[in-house]
Design a protein around this motif. Structure first.
Motif, short mmCIF file in Angstrom:
data_model
loop_
_atom_site.label_atom_id
_atom_site.label_comp_id
_atom_site.label_asym_id
_atom_site.label_seq_id
_atom_site.Cartn_x
_atom_site.Cartn_y
_atom_site.Cartn_z
N LYS A 208 0.91 -1.04 0.10
CA LYS A 208 -0.06 -0.04 0.04
C LYS A 208 0.99 1.14 0.12
N ASP B 266 -3.13 0.99 -4.44
CA ASP B 266 -4.37 0.82 -5.09
C ASP B 266 -5.28 -0.09 -4.14
N VAL B 267 -6.35 -0.15 -4.57
CA VAL B 267 -7.38 -0.50 -3.61
C VAL B 267 -7.46 -2.13 -3.66
N GLN C 295 -10.66 -4.71 -3.51
CA GLN C 295 -11.93 -4.66 -3.51
C GLN C 295 -12.52 -5.61 -2.61
N TRP C 296 -13.83 -5.42 -2.21
CA TRP C 296 -14.80 -6.07 -1.27
C TRP C 296 -14.53 -7.63 -1.60
N GLY D 167 -5.80 4.24 3.67
CA GLY D 167 -6.10 2.86 3.18
C GLY D 167 -6.18 1.98 4.11
N ASN E 241 -21.87 -4.78 -5.64
CA ASN E 241 -22.02 -3.80 -4.92
C ASN E 241 -23.43 -3.94 -4.02
N SER F 24 -10.16 -2.48 0.99
CA SER F 24 -9.58 -1.22 1.43
C SER F 24 -9.53 -0.34 0.29
N SER F 25 -9.47 1.10 0.46
CA SER F 25 -9.45 2.18 -0.72
C SER F 25 -7.94 2.17 -0.92
N GLY F 26 -7.75 3.16 -1.78
CA GLY F 26 -6.24 3.32 -2.55
C GLY F 26 -5.74 4.29 -1.36
N ASN F 27 -4.36 4.50 -1.34
CA ASN F 27 -3.86 5.23 -0.56
C ASN F 27 -3.00 6.58 -1.63
#
Length: 266
Positions: free
Chosen positions: A98, A104-105, A107-108, A141, A173, A206-209
């Motif tokens: 990260k 980068d992300v 995904q779920w 992130g 989603n 997690s989202s991107g940093n």
């Protein structure tokens, strides 16, 4: 390290536990330096982001002495064995980078779905237990978890090979929205040295940093010995075929290793 009755109850109910500062700053520094050394050299086990920066270093416990210690450390192995009631082996070992500005992300997803679909893992008797190597902040992130989502079992997922450089079985989603409506979202944060342990079916991502603050985390995926994979499709540096039970590492092994290296250099 054994979990308390309260921690066991939380894990059973919520699907995760977080223990702040489970490793000392001195121990973290040993691991952080080892991670930096690994990411500085090209290897087939290091997966890159689409931007070219490191995303994940797989299997570094097989070629790095520090992470060889970490892979069998009692503060990581004993809690998982306590939950499963039997010895464990390393199904996967990685350090997620990260990187600052360009991480980068993720995904779920549920980890067990990937382990089952890609590796032939029979049951969700495996889980991740991780160590923060940097401070994990609300802005860089952090891993987001959906509490109690493990109670839904393995959820139908799609194989996403386009969003990031790393292929992953991910959730749509609408499914995520429904699960979050039921359980909410938590994002454990804290200083380097924190320990996070979560169920193999717990939904997370997690989202991107885009901050200047890197967020490196060591992940051990430990599986019960009775749950060894049967039909691996991925390289053995991603899904290990060594089912040797873990153990034999002293609690102070990281600092002992550091001290021995210092003495050898003098």
């Amino acid at each position: 390290m054994k979990l308390s009755a309260e921690q066991m109850e939380q894990f059973e109910k919520e699907g995760y536990i977080f223990i702040p500062e489970a490793f000392s700053p001195e121990e973290v520094e040993v691991m952080r330096q080892a991670a930096l050394d690994i990411f500085a050299k090209p290897r087939q086990e290091i997966w890159l982001e689409k931007s070219g920066v490191p995303r994940t270093a797989f299997a570094c416990h097989t070629y790095n002495d520090v992470f060889r210690i970490v892979a069998a450390h009692p503060r990581l192995v004993e809690p998982v064995e306590q939950v499963f009631g039997e010895q464990c082996y390393v199904h996967q070992f990685k350090v997620n980078a990260k990187s600052a500005f360009s991480g980068d992300v993720w995904q779920w997803h549920q980890d067990f779905v990937t382990w089952h679909n890609d590796d032939g893992m029979p049951e969700p008797r495996a889980m991740n237990i991780s160590i923060f190597l940097d401070d994990v902040l609300p802005i860089n992130g952090p891993l987001m978890l959906v509490p109690r989502s493990q109670n839904n079992g393995a959820i139908e997922s799609g194989h996403d090979t386009k969003t990031t450089a790393y292929p992953l079985w991910t959730l749509d989603n609408d499914t995520v929205a429904r699960l979050v409506d039921e359980g909410g979202i938590v994002a454990p944060t804290g200083k380097a040295g924190g320990l996070l342990m979560f169920h193999g079916n717990l939904v997370h991502g997690s989202s991107g940093n885009i901050t200047p603050y890197p967020r490196k985390i060591v992940y051990l995926t430990l599986s019960a010995l009775s749950n060894a994979i049967t039909k691996p499709t991925r390289p053995d540096w991603i899904a290990h075929r060594d089912f040797t039970p873990l153990g034999g590492v002293a609690d102070d092994a990281l600092l002992a290793y550091r001290d021995s290296r210092k003495m050898a250099a003098e």
